[in-house]
Scaffold this active site. Sequence first.
Site, mmCIF file in Angstrom:
data_model
loop_
_atom_site.group_PDB
_atom_site.id
_atom_site.type_symbol
_atom_site.label_atom_id
_atom_site.label_comp_id
_atom_site.label_asym_id
_atom_site.label_seq_id
_atom_site.Cartn_x
_atom_site.Cartn_y
_atom_site.Cartn_z
ATOM 1 N N ASP A 245 -35.776 15.596 -10.550
ATOM 2 C CA ASP A 245 -34.868 16.056 -9.510
ATOM 3 C C ASP A 245 -34.337 14.903 -8.672
ATOM 4 O OD1 ASP A 245 -34.971 18.663 -10.114
ATOM 5 O OD2 ASP A 245 -36.488 19.201 -8.624
ATOM 6 N N LYS A 267 -30.260 18.553 -8.407
ATOM 7 C CA LYS A 267 -29.260 19.398 -7.765
ATOM 8 C C LYS A 267 -29.245 19.036 -6.299
ATOM 9 C CE LYS A 267 -31.382 22.973 -9.126
ATOM 10 N NZ LYS A 267 -31.819 24.352 -9.215
ATOM 11 N N MET A 380 -34.842 22.633 3.787
ATOM 12 C CA MET A 380 -33.397 22.695 3.557
ATOM 13 C C MET A 380 -32.684 23.311 4.760
ATOM 14 S SD MET A 380 -33.357 23.833 -0.452
ATOM 15 C CE MET A 380 -34.810 24.885 -0.457
HETATM 16 N N1 SAH Z 1 -40.668 21.094 -3.462
HETATM 17 C C1 SAH Z 1 -40.327 20.341 -2.287
HETATM 18 C C2 SAH Z 1 -39.236 20.989 -1.473
HETATM 19 C C3 SAH Z 1 -37.919 21.055 -2.161
HETATM 20 S S1 SAH Z 1 -36.663 21.753 -1.158
HETATM 21 C C4 SAH Z 1 -41.587 20.128 -1.449
HETATM 22 O O1 SAH Z 1 -42.612 20.745 -1.710
HETATM 23 O O2 SAH Z 1 -41.527 19.328 -0.519
HETATM 24 C C5 SAH Z 1 -35.932 20.325 -0.467
HETATM 25 C C6 SAH Z 1 -36.206 20.230 1.019
HETATM 26 O O3 SAH Z 1 -37.530 19.777 1.227
HETATM 27 C C7 SAH Z 1 -35.337 19.243 1.755
HETATM 28 O O4 SAH Z 1 -34.096 19.802 2.098
HETATM 29 C C8 SAH Z 1 -36.170 18.953 2.966
HETATM 30 O O5 SAH Z 1 -36.079 19.994 3.913
HETATM 31 C C9 SAH Z 1 -37.567 18.979 2.392
HETATM 32 N N2 SAH Z 1 -38.022 17.636 1.999
HETATM 33 C C10 SAH Z 1 -38.304 17.196 0.769
HETATM 34 N N3 SAH Z 1 -38.738 15.920 0.791
HETATM 35 C C11 SAH Z 1 -38.729 15.543 2.092
HETATM 36 C C12 SAH Z 1 -39.068 14.346 2.785
HETATM 37 N N4 SAH Z 1 -39.517 13.267 2.149
HETATM 38 N N5 SAH Z 1 -38.941 14.341 4.124
HETATM 39 C C13 SAH Z 1 -38.505 15.414 4.795
HETATM 40 N N6 SAH Z 1 -38.176 16.557 4.200
HETATM 41 C C14 SAH Z 1 -38.269 16.634 2.859
#
Ligand code: SAH
Length: 467
Positions: A245, A267, A380
């Site tokens: 991803d 995406k 998100m």
């Molecule tokens: N599976 C992922 C989430 C995917 S959705 C997880 O468990 O973290 C994507 C969202 O996750 C982003 O829009 C943001 O809100 C959050 N996110 C993912 N990585 C991040 C990071 N390093 N710092 C802050 N927010 C993060």
Amino acid sequence: MRAFPIFVQAEGRSIIVFGGGADAAAKLRLVAKTEAQVLVVAKTLVAGEIDLGDAEWVQADPLTFAFPDNTAFAYAATGDEELDAQIAAYARANHVLICAADQPDVSDFITPAIVDRDPVVIAIGTEGTAPVLARMIKAQIEAALPQALGGLAKLANSFRDRVADTIAPGGERRAFWRSFFKGALQDRLDVETARQRAETLLSGEAGEGAREGFISFVGSGPGGPDLMTLKARKVLDEADVVLYDALVAPEILELARREALMVNVGKRCGKHSLKQQDICDLITQHASDGHHVVRLKGGDPAIFGRLAEELDAVSNAGLAFEVVPGVTAAAAASASAAAPLTERGHAQELRVITAHGADGDADVDWASLARSDSAVAVYMGKRAAADVQRQLILNGRAPSTPVVLVENAGRGDEKIHHTSLSALGATAKHTSKGAPLMMLIGVVSRRANAHAIQTQDQSTISDRKAA
Ligand code: SAH
């Protein structure tokens, strides 16, 4: 070699631990894993320091204790160096092998650092010269050897007679075992799958090179390799195909096998990208071709990662898979801000939601999220921050509710913003463009004060300069 390594038979014998406190407890933990009858010899047991488990307490004076005939060896670990040395002399007079805690000079043996994948056991010794080095080596071996190793060895033992009946001794039989262990380790099989594969191999059903495909759904954590699990690293190192991803950091992709096919199926809002169905098709196609596919997702694969659709696709295709968890963004943000996600009195429950920006999103139960004792982790949610603020306040959440925003959590360019619900929208607006943002609502950051003090200090300094 001043000391020679051997494995001492423990089954059906006695192991004696002298002492009733913390030192004895440490030895007891080691020998409790054996099949020996363990006797703890002490006049008294120190409550809270030692837990006997299956061991038997012999309330006796160590220096008159009568060793059972079948004694394998003993530890003197009373916490009293002089007494331990006396016990060592007493044991030796009784022809019992003894080790006195931290006194190699009066001991018959040294306890190695142990990697336990019973019945595969690895003992590491440095003849007492560098115990820290032994523990470092142990950590490396622990990381390299799969947990299922012991199970595989036991499984091989249970197949030994059948293999002997079916395959001629010598080269052919060795080739069978090599292929069995290599395949099982390479594909990280659990014991049951390895058993099925061994059955297939033995019944000669598997054609040459007919390796079955396998899919690992892997969470890469929020940032760099340091926040990945060891298992995620190992699986990535073995993959034939990696479908990743947009959120997965480049340093993590570097860890894949050089020969692996790397496909970006990322995406990101607004940009052209593959449809979910196309991603599912890619996964099943590559795995059906016999490849080990790693589907790499940011954070944890099971949190807002569309894992369900992909799991359905591979299980409908009858393909074998595993899920490797990762550190989710909420956990990383909470750690960075020192803001516990649950806390007595403040955050009795943790709600994990996504907010895309549609004000009054029909899927979101704002009334329940507005409860004063729930912590809300919003994924998100950057563009929807102002909507989230409005909806929560409308539904009765206090405007002063503490909020922590963390951009790029767990990465080098991480930034933490301490604010409150009434300023959530405005603060989110000022975060860096394009950086993933985690919003934690209703959690109390232990860095918030330090942050305030720091800012205050800085202003004091600049005020002084101005003055
Ligand atoms: N599976 C992922 C989430 C995917 S959705 C997880 O468990 O973290 C994507 C969202 O996750 C982003 O829009 C943001 O809100 C959050 N996110 C993912 N990585 C991040 C990071 N390093 N710092 C802050 N927010 C993060």
